[in-house]
Write a protein that holds these residues in place. Structure first.
Motif, short mmCIF file in Angstrom:
data_model
loop_
_atom_site.label_atom_id
_atom_site.label_comp_id
_atom_site.label_asym_id
_atom_site.label_seq_id
_atom_site.Cartn_x
_atom_site.Cartn_y
_atom_site.Cartn_z
N ALA A 140 1.00 -1.00 0.04
CA ALA A 140 -0.02 -0.12 0.04
C ALA A 140 0.59 1.31 -0.18
O ALA A 140 0.36 2.43 -0.18
N ARG B 135 -4.25 -0.35 -7.68
CA ARG B 135 -3.89 -1.24 -6.82
C ARG B 135 -4.89 -2.32 -6.32
O ARG B 135 -4.82 -3.42 -6.28
N GLU B 136 -6.05 -1.71 -5.91
CA GLU B 136 -7.02 -2.33 -5.42
C GLU B 136 -7.65 -3.33 -6.53
O GLU B 136 -8.10 -4.61 -6.30
#
Length: 409
Positions: free
Chosen positions: A29, A38-39
């Motif tokens: 993160a 990213r998610e």
């Protein structure tokens, strides 16, 4: 390289109910991605993870990565070319006949190289490119697909299978052994990693990129894929002996690396690439990347290597940055990661986003600015085999509309 068995190994299960729960790694993160990328990538991993028990396929899932400007900033093939030119490692071709050595080279380019580099160096010996600026400059010009006077340097190739200047880039090592090319690449790697971001080198009378950096976000993505039991591979249009020098920087070994493979003669590299799918006119470029992925990774041979493999065989995730990558990135079944370098056909596919699984990210270092006009998908978004620019079509035949560049630096 008998690689297909590695990618097709047995999938590890989730374990029995009494076993301690596994800790499957997650994307860092602390590394910045654009928006929610990213998610989104984490969701793809979580839904297809042998570690978490969410993967139900019979073989381990595979993820494929282009290398240049996808895993790293700048180009390792050209970076090695520049190092070779600065250190007199390019050899005079037989009879100083560049056209005979390079199958798609035009007469104009061959004559320009012969004039600039001369005939006094015996065949097979190094050209003095570190001191002969005219020779180095002409080679650089031909690497850009034109002579120093502006004439076309290559012609006659199938534009969705290879590119004349890409083949020429790798073929500058012709006459050397693969081990020698590996040594050149290793020296170039040390030089480019030590140089500060933004550095340039002088080759001939020109300034060229003098640094290369691994993107931390992509390195972390590859590590997390591996930790989840998803097998990452590199499929690059740089020569394979060069790619195998660089791939360990992100934890990928030579057994999971596919680059341009050149034929050898008496133990030395030639300027002619190896065949794929029974065709000798292809490298790891556009449709050729699909062919080489199918042949080298999934064990599909002959004409079938040119066709899209069944969904349960293909890569679940693929990443690229250029039209070079559009076919094998499109073939991915769960996610398509695109690093935006304003390359029309790839960006048209990405922004059209027909399956909802295209993930677009600006370059992590020195990103491209927004393209000010729409991508011309509907008129010239597709490069045909003969090089013509045609409307880009979806699988159902409908034309992809022009697209706004909305994800940029």
């Amino acid at each position: 390289m008998a690689a297909s068995g590695v990618a097709a190994g047995s999938t590890s299960g989730a374990g029995d109910a009494a076993a301690a729960p596994r800790v499957c790694p997650k994307l860092d993160a602390g590394l910045a991605w654009y928006g929610t990328n990213r998610e989104r990538l984490q969701a793809i991993i979580d839904a297809n993870s042998p570690c978490a028990g969410t993967w139900k396929g019979k073989r381990a899932p595979v993820a494929l990565f282009d290398w240049d400007n996808t895993v790293v900033k700048n180009d390792i093939g050209y970076g090695t070319n520049y190092w070779m030119l600065r250190h007199d490692k390019v050899l005079q071709p037989p009879n100083a006949d560049w056209k005979a050595a390079h199958r798609y080279m035009t007469t104009a380019a061959a004559n320009a190289l012969r004039k600039a580099c001369g005939t006094s160096t015996p065949p097979g010996l190094p050209l003095p490119t570190s001191s002969n600026k005219a020779c180095a400059d002409e080679i650089l010009a031909v690497l850009d697909d034109e002579t120093s006077s502006g004439a076309k340097a290559f012609a006659g190739y199938v534009a969705r299978r290879t590119l004349g200047d890409y083949e020429f880039s790798g073929a500058l090592a012709a006459g050397h052994t693969a081990a020698e090319l590996t040594g050149f690449a290793a020296a170039a790697k040390v030089h480019n990693l030590r140089a500060p971001i933004g550095a340039q080198d002088t080759v001939g009378s020109r300034r060229v990129d003098g640094y290369i950096r691994v993107y931390p976000q992509i390195k972390n993505l590859i590590a997390v894929l591996k930790g989840n039991g998803i097998v990452p591979w590199v499929v690059s249009a740089s020569p394979e002996p060069i790619v195998t020098v660089w791939a360990p920087e992100v934890g990928i070994d030579a057994a999971h690396t596919v680059g341009v493979r050149y034929e050898t003669l008496l133990g030395r590299l030639t300027a002619r690439p190896q065949a794929c799918g029974g065709a000798s006119n292809a490298i790891t470029y556009v449709d050729g990347k699909r062919c080489w992925a199918n042949q080298a990774i999934f064990g599909i041979t002959g004409p079938a290597a040119w066709r899209q493999a069944p969904a349960d065989v293909r890569q679940i995730l693929a990443a690229g940055d250029s039209t070079t990558d559009v076919t094998f990135v499109s073939d991915a079944t769960k996610g398509h990661l695109v690093i935006n370098r304003n390359k029309t056909e790839l960006m048209c596919r990405a922004y059209d986003n027909r399956d909802g699984n295209w993930v677009i990210n600006p370059m992590f270092i020195d990103p491209e600015k927004q393209q000010t006009t729409r991508y011309p998908c509907s008129t010239s978004g597709y490069t045909a085999s003969n090089g013509a620019q045609l409307p880009l079509r979806r699988a159902d035949g409908s034309i992809v509309p022009d697209q706004v560049d909305s994800v940029h630096g």
